[in-house]
Design an enzyme around this catalytic site. Sequence first.
Site, PDB file in Angstrom:
ATOM      1  N   HIS A 123      -4.602  -6.335   5.837  1.00 55.29           N
ATOM      2  CA  HIS A 123      -5.535  -7.005   4.918  1.00 55.29           C
ATOM      3  C   HIS A 123      -6.682  -6.028   4.655  1.00 55.29           C
ATOM      4  CE1 HIS A 123      -7.574 -10.165   2.897  1.00 55.29           C
ATOM      5  NE2 HIS A 123      -7.921 -10.960   3.892  1.00 55.29           N
ATOM      6  N   HIS A 157       1.626  -6.068  -2.397  1.00 55.90           N
ATOM      7  CA  HIS A 157       0.719  -7.208  -2.325  1.00 55.90           C
ATOM      8  C   HIS A 157       1.543  -8.480  -2.313  1.00 55.90           C
ATOM      9  CE1 HIS A 157      -2.642  -9.844  -3.208  1.00 55.90           C
ATOM     10  NE2 HIS A 157      -3.429  -8.844  -2.831  1.00 55.90           N
ATOM     11  N   ASP A 217      -7.005  -1.440  -2.194  1.00 55.21           N
ATOM     12  CA  ASP A 217      -7.388  -0.550  -1.103  1.00 55.21           C
ATOM     13  C   ASP A 217      -6.986   0.903  -1.345  1.00 55.21           C
ATOM     14  OD1 ASP A 217      -8.602  -2.424   0.591  1.00 55.21           O
ATOM     15  OD2 ASP A 217      -6.632  -3.221   1.096  1.00 55.21           O
TER      16      ASP A 217
END
Length: 435
Positions: A274, A313, A369
């Site tokens: 995460h 994702h 990210d």
Amino acid sequence: MADSLTITDNRTGKQYEIPIEYGTYPKRSAFVRAFDLRQIKVADDDFGLLSYDPSFMNTASCRSAVTFIEGDEGTLRYRGYAIEELAHKSSFLEVAYLILHGELPTPAQLEEWRWQITHHTILHENIKTFMEGFRYDAHPMGILVGTVAALSTFYPDAKNITDVRSRSIQIHRLVAKMPTIAAFAYRHSIGMPYAYPDNDLSYTGNFLNMMYKMTELKYQPDPVLEHVLDVLFILHADHEQNCSANAMRSVASSHSDPFVAVAAATAALSGPLHGGANERVLRMLQEIGHKDQVADYVKQAKSGEYRLMGFGHRVYKNYDPRARILKELAQQVFEVTGKNPLLDIALELERIALEDDYFVERKLYPNVDFYSGIIYQAMGFPTDMFPVLFALPRTVGWLAQWQEMLKDPEQKIARPRQVYTGESERSLVPLEVRG
Ligand code: ACO
């Protein structure tokens, strides 16, 4: 019958009519209530049919009006506004107000909101003593989790979660104090004296001040970096029912106070799958070392040896719209800081992965990210601060999810069912004859 599901239980031959309901967005979010399945029984004393859905792959746990994601198209909206428009035309504090209140603020509302956040940034001095207890090399995310939980003991009034005024004060405190704790955690890790908040600066300008101020009387943030950080905070402010938002709702559903619930959400965010992924992306790019090594690295990722961090994702099966904005922002940052050499490796990794059948078939695209770490590093943030930089703006989203849950009459304490796979009842064999 329209808008319903007819289920035939082949064990009994009985038929059941289950209503189909909808969310507000054009009939795309159709759902049935899992509880309607409980009427499906083989006998009167049967418990009834459960739905089994490990990891909530296809289960909505709430109704929410905060964030909308269309994963196949790569769409993200807060309260109906496209993330691209918010990133280009608004500020983080405006977006925070929008997420928490449902509407964009008027100039007067924004001024009041800014005043409240600016005037709640200071931490009780005992918190500094508390933080002294952490080892010099403690991970700042661990410090953040522990310290925000400790704030609960400083604000016992926060337990009054049914009081609207009290909730509003806790929201001001949390949004304002998270950057102070984060910056103090960083200063602690490098043995520097803490820099106190400066009320003349913006939300992100003040955070940079608390991070980097040295002996100068007044810290002046670089306007480009201050702006880029503001946009980064907008991009990270909420993302509907992800792992940490779910932790926030689940913990707070027992009516615990928002400080400990935010601590739990921060803990959920810290994991490498995460919010800890941006830190891992940087370490991965450093490990690859050169763009010529990328193809080999991708080959190993395909063989299942490890995952490409910053790729894939649960919801997006297309390019994460936040990653696209970040890719543009990176250029602005590098004009100030000079290019981060890891960018070439990242671009090559993206190019090879997006052409590779393994990633194409599984719809694995760069997520938020992938580029954020490269930007943070160029801005001078150490790698272990990356997940902390994620937690600061996400606090807004967690608090919006918390408020929404408390106001939702359908929500109760979170308590999933299980499918029991253990022994049936058996008798205890006395210790002396066991074995
Ligand atoms: N690299 C290589 N293969 C991957 C990756 C990856 N990053 N992500 C998924 N896969 C593969 C899996 O091995 C699996 O393959 P299989 O069908 O042959 O078994 C398939 O793609 C589906 O993967 P799941 O793990 O089932 O997908 P899930 O939706 O559960 O996971 C997750 C999503 C956790 C984000 C995953 O893609 C991942 O681990 N990515 C890397 C970590 C990361 O970047 N996390 C940040 C997420 S964004 C955020 O939190 C802000």
